[in-house]
Design a protein around this motif. Structure first.
Motif, mmCIF file in Angstrom:
data_model
loop_
_atom_site.group_PDB
_atom_site.id
_atom_site.type_symbol
_atom_site.label_atom_id
_atom_site.label_comp_id
_atom_site.label_asym_id
_atom_site.label_seq_id
_atom_site.Cartn_x
_atom_site.Cartn_y
_atom_site.Cartn_z
ATOM 1 N N VAL A 25 0.878 -1.063 -0.131
ATOM 2 C CA VAL A 25 0.018 0.123 0.102
ATOM 3 C C VAL A 25 0.870 1.212 0.137
ATOM 4 O O VAL A 25 1.884 1.308 1.099
ATOM 5 N N ALA A 26 0.606 2.169 -1.099
ATOM 6 C CA ALA A 26 1.417 3.335 -0.966
ATOM 7 C C ALA A 26 0.985 4.156 0.410
ATOM 8 O O ALA A 26 -0.333 4.244 0.554
ATOM 9 N N THR A 27 1.890 4.399 1.186
ATOM 10 C CA THR A 27 1.716 4.966 2.302
ATOM 11 C C THR A 27 2.364 6.136 2.854
ATOM 12 O O THR A 27 3.614 6.211 2.448
ATOM 13 N N THR A 28 1.775 7.360 2.912
ATOM 14 C CA THR A 28 2.656 8.513 3.315
ATOM 15 C C THR A 28 2.569 8.262 4.877
ATOM 16 O O THR A 28 1.848 8.176 5.814
ATOM 17 N N LEU A 57 4.342 0.565 2.314
ATOM 18 C CA LEU A 57 4.154 -0.005 3.728
ATOM 19 C C LEU A 57 2.977 -0.665 3.647
ATOM 20 O O LEU A 57 1.834 -0.046 3.540
ATOM 21 N N SER A 58 2.894 -1.901 3.883
ATOM 22 C CA SER A 58 1.612 -2.767 3.941
ATOM 23 C C SER A 58 1.021 -2.843 5.303
ATOM 24 O O SER A 58 1.854 -2.698 6.293
ATOM 25 N N TYR A 77 10.820 1.484 8.361
ATOM 26 C CA TYR A 77 9.719 2.361 9.137
ATOM 27 C C TYR A 77 9.326 2.261 10.571
ATOM 28 O O TYR A 77 8.936 2.869 10.983
ATOM 29 N N GLY A 78 9.456 0.871 10.753
ATOM 30 C CA GLY A 78 9.190 0.549 12.346
ATOM 31 C C GLY A 78 10.051 1.249 13.105
ATOM 32 O O GLY A 78 9.780 1.805 14.189
ATOM 33 N N LEU A 183 -1.005 5.065 11.932
ATOM 34 C CA LEU A 183 -0.519 4.597 11.015
ATOM 35 C C LEU A 183 -1.126 3.357 10.271
ATOM 36 O O LEU A 183 -1.193 3.211 9.193
ATOM 37 N N LEU A 184 -1.595 2.395 11.362
ATOM 38 C CA LEU A 184 -2.179 1.158 10.919
ATOM 39 C C LEU A 184 -3.644 1.439 10.179
ATOM 40 O O LEU A 184 -3.756 1.214 9.152
#
Length: 192
Positions: A25-28, A57-58, A77-78, A183-184
């Protein structure tokens, strides 16, 4: 007390997470996490965004951070999101110390070993160090004695104590934090 980050100790490389078999998933990233990542990268945008690609980030990857503290630390990212959370609690020195120790263990030059060890000790361990970590007196004194003949393991006990402190104290709060839950939610919304 708020402490400004120092550039004297390397923060260590980040390991990419294994790619997910589910669709990404494209995530900002949330602003605080993006800022933390950019602070580390030295730019306003993550590297792939500068080149025109979107960071991905999925939901599955972000959810896996709750599996264990070490899973969180192993994902770039975590790590960035956890750093952003620690900054809100004014305790990012714990993570920075842990990362400095991870980098220190990779030192192959005997000539650099003593100077790197001294920098880490002065920045994080010594009493009233600029970014002093919360360790007990015995661990501080053992580390001080280890500094007489620095080795790749001279910070092991202190690093273990700080890891345990973050895992038992900060990590559970992180999993309940707005930074992580937002974020989730953000990754899940991108799926719909």
């Amino acid at each position: 007390m708020h402490r400004e980050p120092a550039d004297t100790v390397p923060q260590g490389p980040h390991q990419p997470c294994p790619s997910s078999t589910k669709s990404h998933v494209a995530t900002t990233l949330l602003p605080a996490a993006r800022q933390s990542l950019s602070d580390h990268a030295g730019s306003a945008d993550p590297p792939a965004e500068r080149t025109g690609r979107r960071q991905r980030l999925s939901t599955e990857e972000a959810t896996r951070w709750a599996d264990s503290f070490d899973v969180l630390l192993s994902h770039k990212y975590g790590l960035a999101t956890f750093r952003a959370f620690l900054k809100t609690e004014f305790s990012e020195e714990n993570l920075e110390f842990w990362l400095a120790c991870e980098d220190f263990k990779k030192t192959r030059s005997a000539a650099k070993l003593a100077s790197k060890a001294q920098r880490i000790f002065e920045e994080f361990i010594d009493v009233q160090a600029p970014r002093e970590v919360n360790i007990d007196f015995q661990t501080r004194e053992l580390t001080r004695r280890n500094m007489q003949e620095p080795s790749l393991s001279c910070f092991d006990q202190a690093q273990g104590k700080v890891h345990s402190l973050m895992e038992k104290d900060s990590y559970p709060r992180f999993l309940r934090s707005k930074i992580y839950t937002d974020l989730l939610s953000q990754t899940q919304r991108r799926l719909s």
